[in-house]
Write an enzyme that holds these catalytic residues in place. Sequence first.
Site, PDB file in Angstrom:
ATOM      1  N   HIS A  98      40.229  41.658  45.862  1.00 54.96           N
ATOM      2  CA  HIS A  98      40.960  40.892  46.847  1.00 54.96           C
ATOM      3  C   HIS A  98      42.010  41.614  47.824  1.00 54.96           C
ATOM      4  O   HIS A  98      42.581  41.059  48.425  1.00 54.96           O
ATOM      5  CB  HIS A  98      41.350  39.458  46.152  1.00 54.96           C
ATOM      6  CG  HIS A  98      41.311  38.383  47.344  1.00 54.96           C
ATOM      7  ND1 HIS A  98      41.434  36.997  46.732  1.00 54.96           N
ATOM      8  CD2 HIS A  98      41.374  38.203  48.381  1.00 54.96           C
ATOM      9  CE1 HIS A  98      41.315  35.948  47.588  1.00 54.96           C
ATOM     10  NE2 HIS A  98      40.950  36.916  48.799  1.00 54.96           N
ATOM     11  N   ASP A 121      40.536  30.340  45.748  1.00 55.15           N
ATOM     12  CA  ASP A 121      40.812  31.197  44.603  1.00 55.15           C
ATOM     13  C   ASP A 121      41.285  30.602  43.279  1.00 55.15           C
ATOM     14  O   ASP A 121      42.241  29.786  43.319  1.00 55.15           O
ATOM     15  CB  ASP A 121      41.717  32.357  45.192  1.00 55.15           C
ATOM     16  CG  ASP A 121      41.835  33.619  44.416  1.00 55.15           C
ATOM     17  OD1 ASP A 121      41.537  33.684  43.182  1.00 55.15           O
ATOM     18  OD2 ASP A 121      42.158  34.643  45.019  1.00 55.15           O
ATOM     19  N   HIS A 138      45.450  43.687  43.975  1.00 56.65           N
ATOM     20  CA  HIS A 138      44.499  42.421  44.255  1.00 56.65           C
ATOM     21  C   HIS A 138      45.279  41.326  44.314  1.00 56.65           C
ATOM     22  O   HIS A 138      44.931  40.293  44.624  1.00 56.65           O
ATOM     23  CB  HIS A 138      43.044  42.660  43.805  1.00 56.65           C
ATOM     24  CG  HIS A 138      43.199  42.367  42.313  1.00 56.65           C
ATOM     25  ND1 HIS A 138      41.988  41.912  41.858  1.00 56.65           N
ATOM     26  CD2 HIS A 138      44.126  42.222  41.427  1.00 56.65           C
ATOM     27  CE1 HIS A 138      42.093  41.604  40.328  1.00 56.65           C
ATOM     28  NE2 HIS A 138      43.591  41.973  40.055  1.00 56.65           N
ATOM     29  N   ASP A 225      37.593  34.040  47.091  1.00 52.96           N
ATOM     30  CA  ASP A 225      37.219  34.840  45.837  1.00 52.96           C
ATOM     31  C   ASP A 225      36.340  33.947  44.975  1.00 52.96           C
ATOM     32  O   ASP A 225      36.492  32.893  44.754  1.00 52.96           O
ATOM     33  CB  ASP A 225      38.641  34.827  45.206  1.00 52.96           C
ATOM     34  CG  ASP A 225      38.579  35.796  44.152  1.00 52.96           C
ATOM     35  OD1 ASP A 225      37.675  36.010  43.224  1.00 52.96           O
ATOM     36  OD2 ASP A 225      39.562  36.647  43.938  1.00 52.96           O
TER      37      ASP A 225
END
Length: 298
Positions: A98, A121, A138, A225
Site C-alpha cells: 500500500h 482497508d 505501507h 487493500d
Amino acid sequence: MKNISIIGMPMDLGQLRRGVDMGPSAIRYAGIENRLQELNHQVDDLGDIEIGRSTEQIDKETGLRNLDLIAEKTKILADQVNGVVKKGAFPLVLGGDHSIAIGTLAGLLQHYHNLGVIWYDAHGDLNTAETSPSGNIHGMSLAVALGYGHPLLLEVGGVHKKLKPENVVIIGARSLDQGERDLIKAKGIKVFTMHEIDRLGMPRVMEETISYLQDRTDGVHLSLDLDGLDPSDAPGVGTPVMGGISYRESHLAMEILAESQMITSAEFVEVNPILDERNKTADAAVALMGSLFGEKLL
C-alpha cells in the site's frame, strides 16, 4: 463505457513480507483485462513499472525502510498516473504493497482541487516515523497524502498538493495504532470501523459515504487493500486481521459505488500470491473490480 489504463506497480519495499511484488501478475492471471473488456470498457494495459531489487536499507535517523527507493519509484508512478488522467482515461493501479498509494494519489492530485478518497482497508495507514511501531512505509501512505511524513515522501507530487482530511473516508478499519487514532480525532477524518459496518450494515455505510463525498469533491479515488476483507475470503495478504468485511459485503459496496458513478480512479493492493490459496485473493480482487466497473448478474 470507460477508457481504462492499467498500471502495474510490483513494489514490496514498504513492508517485510516478500511476495506482494507478484500481485499485479496474479491479478492479470486472474483475468482482469478480459473481465473489463466483457463489460465493454476499452482497456490499455501499460505494463509494470520497473522496481528492481536492492538490499533493504533502514534510514538511520528515522528507522524507515527503503525510504529513498520508495520515494523514487512512487514518483515514477505519480508521473504515469498523471499522464493517464491527462489523456482522459481511468487509472487502475495494481499493487504491490500500500505504499504505492503515495504515488497514485500524488499523480491524481495534479488534476483535482478537492479529491475524495475512499480508503477500504483494515488499517488507517496514518502512521509517521514518529508513531510507527515498525518503520514500514505501507502503513504511512495516507498520512503522506494528507501532508504528514518524511520530507522525501512529501515531495512526491509536490508538498502543496495534498488531500484534505475532510475529503477522506476510511471503511473497514479494525487495527489502528495510537498515533493513527490521535490523527483521526485531531483532523476529524470520517471512519467506518467494523463496529459501524456491523451495526449500520454495508448499504447505509456506502450511502453515507457517497452522500458525504459527492458535494465536496471533484473526483473520488478508491484505494482498496485486500486485507480490508476477512482473511477467510482474502487469505493472500501480508497483514491479515480477523473479523473483516465479507466477500459479499464488498461486492455490494462496489456495486453501490458503480451505481453512484462517482469513482474516477482506483487501486487494488496487497495481493500476495505466496501467502494465497490457489490465487483466491487475486480472484476476489478481479471479481470486485468487475462489480466496481458495472458487472451485474442480470
